[in-house]
Write a protein that holds these residues in place. Structure first.
Motif, PDB file in Angstrom:
ATOM      1  N   CYS A  50       0.904  -1.263  -0.057  1.00  0.00           N
ATOM      2  CA  CYS A  50      -0.002  -0.125   0.043  1.00  0.00           C
ATOM      3  C   CYS A  50       1.024   1.148  -0.016  1.00  0.00           C
ATOM      4  CB  CYS A  50      -0.886  -0.121   1.458  1.00  0.00           C
ATOM      5  SG  CYS A  50       0.170   0.076   2.860  1.00  0.00           S
ATOM      6  N   GLY A 103       1.306   3.549   2.464  1.00  0.00           N
ATOM      7  CA  GLY A 103       2.209   3.680   3.503  1.00  0.00           C
ATOM      8  C   GLY A 103       3.084   2.718   3.703  1.00  0.00           C
ATOM      9  N   VAL A 104       3.235   1.621   3.233  1.00  0.00           N
ATOM     10  CA  VAL A 104       4.302   0.803   3.023  1.00  0.00           C
ATOM     11  C   VAL A 104       5.352   1.160   2.327  1.00  0.00           C
ATOM     12  CG1 VAL A 104       4.904  -1.654   2.605  1.00  0.00           C
ATOM     13  CG2 VAL A 104       3.103  -1.173   4.164  1.00  0.00           C
ATOM     14  N   CYS A 112       2.557   5.738   8.894  1.00  0.00           N
ATOM     15  CA  CYS A 112       1.498   5.997   7.642  1.00  0.00           C
ATOM     16  C   CYS A 112       0.694   7.108   7.856  1.00  0.00           C
ATOM     17  CB  CYS A 112       0.577   4.816   7.318  1.00  0.00           C
ATOM     18  SG  CYS A 112      -0.374   5.312   6.029  1.00  0.00           S
ATOM     19  N   LEU A 132      -2.232   7.892   6.999  1.00  0.00           N
ATOM     20  CA  LEU A 132      -3.531   7.275   7.284  1.00  0.00           C
ATOM     21  C   LEU A 132      -3.687   6.693   8.837  1.00  0.00           C
ATOM     22  CD1 LEU A 132      -4.397   5.853   4.313  1.00  0.00           C
ATOM     23  CD2 LEU A 132      -4.994   8.099   5.024  1.00  0.00           C
ATOM     24  N   VAL A 133      -2.558   6.376   9.642  1.00  0.00           N
ATOM     25  CA  VAL A 133      -2.524   6.186  11.191  1.00  0.00           C
ATOM     26  C   VAL A 133      -2.448   7.466  11.804  1.00  0.00           C
ATOM     27  CG1 VAL A 133      -1.181   5.115  12.771  1.00  0.00           C
ATOM     28  CG2 VAL A 133      -1.315   3.875  10.479  1.00  0.00           C
ATOM     29  N   THR A 168      -6.335   0.884  11.784  1.00  0.00           N
ATOM     30  CA  THR A 168      -6.500   0.962  10.263  1.00  0.00           C
ATOM     31  C   THR A 168      -6.696  -0.396   9.397  1.00  0.00           C
ATOM     32  OG1 THR A 168      -4.133   0.868   9.852  1.00  0.00           O
ATOM     33  CG2 THR A 168      -5.599   3.198   9.937  1.00  0.00           C
ATOM     34  N   CYS A 175      -8.372   1.684   6.403  1.00  0.00           N
ATOM     35  CA  CYS A 175      -7.813   2.638   5.399  1.00  0.00           C
ATOM     36  C   CYS A 175      -8.344   1.829   4.027  1.00  0.00           C
ATOM     37  CB  CYS A 175      -6.517   2.514   5.491  1.00  0.00           C
ATOM     38  SG  CYS A 175      -5.671   0.994   4.909  1.00  0.00           S
ATOM     39  N   TYR A 176      -8.125   2.722   3.205  1.00  0.00           N
ATOM     40  CA  TYR A 176      -8.484   2.198   1.732  1.00  0.00           C
ATOM     41  C   TYR A 176      -7.900   0.887   1.195  1.00  0.00           C
ATOM     42  CZ  TYR A 176      -4.239   2.859  -0.268  1.00  0.00           C
ATOM     43  OH  TYR A 176      -2.635   2.843  -0.585  1.00  0.00           O
ATOM     44  N   THR A 214      -6.742  -1.742   3.256  1.00  0.00           N
ATOM     45  CA  THR A 214      -7.200  -2.619   3.968  1.00  0.00           C
ATOM     46  C   THR A 214      -8.733  -3.020   3.169  1.00  0.00           C
ATOM     47  OG1 THR A 214      -6.154  -1.987   5.712  1.00  0.00           O
ATOM     48  CG2 THR A 214      -8.033  -3.542   6.174  1.00  0.00           C
ATOM     49  N   ALA A 245      -0.727  -5.956   2.893  1.00  0.00           N
ATOM     50  CA  ALA A 245      -0.321  -4.589   2.396  1.00  0.00           C
ATOM     51  C   ALA A 245       1.549  -4.584   2.572  1.00  0.00           C
ATOM     52  CB  ALA A 245      -0.966  -3.606   3.073  1.00  0.00           C
TER      53      ALA A 245
HETATM   54 FE1  SF4 Z   1      -1.582   3.271   5.605  1.00  0.00          FE
HETATM   55 FE2  SF4 Z   1      -3.566   1.288   5.368  1.00  0.00          FE
HETATM   56 FE3  SF4 Z   1      -1.077   0.759   4.373  1.00  0.00          FE
HETATM   57 FE4  SF4 Z   1      -1.604   0.956   7.099  1.00  0.00          FE
HETATM   58  S1  SF4 Z   1      -2.399  -0.447   5.561  1.00  0.00           S
HETATM   59  S2  SF4 Z   1       0.433   1.457   6.225  1.00  0.00           S
HETATM   60  S3  SF4 Z   1      -2.991   2.731   7.271  1.00  0.00           S
HETATM   61  S4  SF4 Z   1      -2.157   2.653   3.744  1.00  0.00           S
END
Ligand code: SF4
Ligand code: 0JX
Length: 316
Positions: free
Chosen positions: A17, A19-20, A101, A103-104, A170, A200-201, A203, A272
């Motif tokens: 994702c 964030g990763v 991330c 989103l976190v 998330t 999150c999107y 997940t 992810a």
């Molecule tokens: Fe960010 Fe969602 Fe990836 Fe977690 S899984 S790092 S909240 S995008």
């Protein structure tokens, strides 16, 4: 010898994702900027292959800030950290880069905002998971109540039922979380929260894709690590969506070939934090034993991209 036919339903989206991607890039860019060793507090993402790779490049993984020297940069993992961690790094005048991330971080800010408005926070999450610890740690110890299941809601001991808000991890199961939210709303009608939850999107999309392929498959393999919350949820979602054999595998070497004897269709997805090379490794292992046809099942397209922190962009 002719190989038996096998259709692989390959889920999309799967794997990394935004964030990763960003978190791994942060470690790589930090190594470039400051040289080795760069310390990383907790696995940058929950994947041994990723961690081993970065370790080979000079990253040193530790669990606690206390395990880092004052004079080397430290990076905080994608899962987020309690407020006390950057505070301690600042007190020691360390260079640190936060790979949490965005989103976190958004959930962290949400929790703080509710607390400023005088609301007590209920967090829906898994006890002991670093993201749960990080989000709860945005507020003073004991201020945030944790619920993991619908049953936990019944025993919650709140300060004032009229002054409550909830936030979530998330990477939870969309369906399980909807049940917990419904239980909270039933017991505490005044509770405030996000539109649905804070899942999150990435997940959401990965669970949706698994729901789509699971009924088509004799077996489902999720490429991911045993400590990866979002990957474990994909196994559960697959099993619940009708795939009787759903397993997590870190690499091709983990595949239980005996359990898969006689299958005609297989679902594959990846958490992810699982790199695509490992998905390909798994598919190649099936090609060695089966006459494989790959059917890509794409249920969403993702175009999310997060910038790395400015301190790393400056020298790029
Ligand atoms: Fe960010 Fe969602 Fe990836 Fe977690 S899984 S790092 S909240 S995008
Ligand atoms: O265990 P998680 O799913 O939270 O983390 P993982 O597997 O490292 O995935 C990427 C980071 C996700 C943070 O939300």
């Amino acid at each position: 010898m002719t190989k038996p036919p096998l259709t692989i339903h390959l889920a999309a989206p799967r794997g990394f994702c935004a964030g990763v991607d960003r978190a791994i890039k942060i470690v790589e860019m930090a190594l470039e900027k400051w040289g080795a060793p760069v310390f990383v507090r907790h696995e940058i993402v929950h994947n041994k292959f990723v961690v081993d790779n970065l370790r080979d490049q000079g990253a040193v993984f530790v669990e606690e800030l206390e395990d880092c020297p004052d004079d080397r940069p430290v990076i905080f993992s994608a899962h987020g950290v309690p407020k006390s961690v950057p505070a301690a790094a600042e007190a020691r005048q360390m260079i640190y880069v936060d790979a949490t991330c965005p989103l976190v971080s958004k959930v962290h800010i949400e929790a703080e905002r509710h607390a400023e408005n005088g609301l007590q926070i209920v967090m829906i999450g898994h006890a002991g998971h670093p993201e749960t610890i990080g989000t709860m740690g945005q507020l003073p110890a004991g201020d945030v109540l944790l619920v993991e299941t619908v049953e936990d809601v019944a025993t919650l001991d709140v300060r004032d039922p009229g002054k409550l808000a909830y936030v979530t991890q998330t990477t939870l199961s969309i369906d399980d979380t909807a049940d917990v939210v419904a239980a909270l709303q039933e017991r505490f009608p005044a509770i405030v929260g996000p539109h649905k939850e804070d899942i999150c999107y990435a997940t959401t999309n990965r669970q949706q894709a698994v729901k789509e392929i699971a009924p088509l498959c004799d077996a489902l393999l999720v490429v991911g690590a045993p400590n990866s919350s979002n990957s474990k949820r994909l196994v559960e979602v697959g099993a619940r969506a009708g795939c009787s054999y759903a397993q997590l595998v870190q690499r091709a070497g983990d595949i239980d070939w005996r359990a898969l004897e006689g299958i005609g269709s297989l679902g594959i997805t990846a958490g992810a934090s699982a790199p695509e090379v490992l998905v390909n490794e798994v598919i190649d292992a099936f090609r060695d034993r089966f006459d494989v046809t790959v059917n890509l099942v794409e249920t969403a397209q993702e175009r999310v991209n997060f910038k790395v922190p400015r301190v790393l962009r400056e020298e790029a």
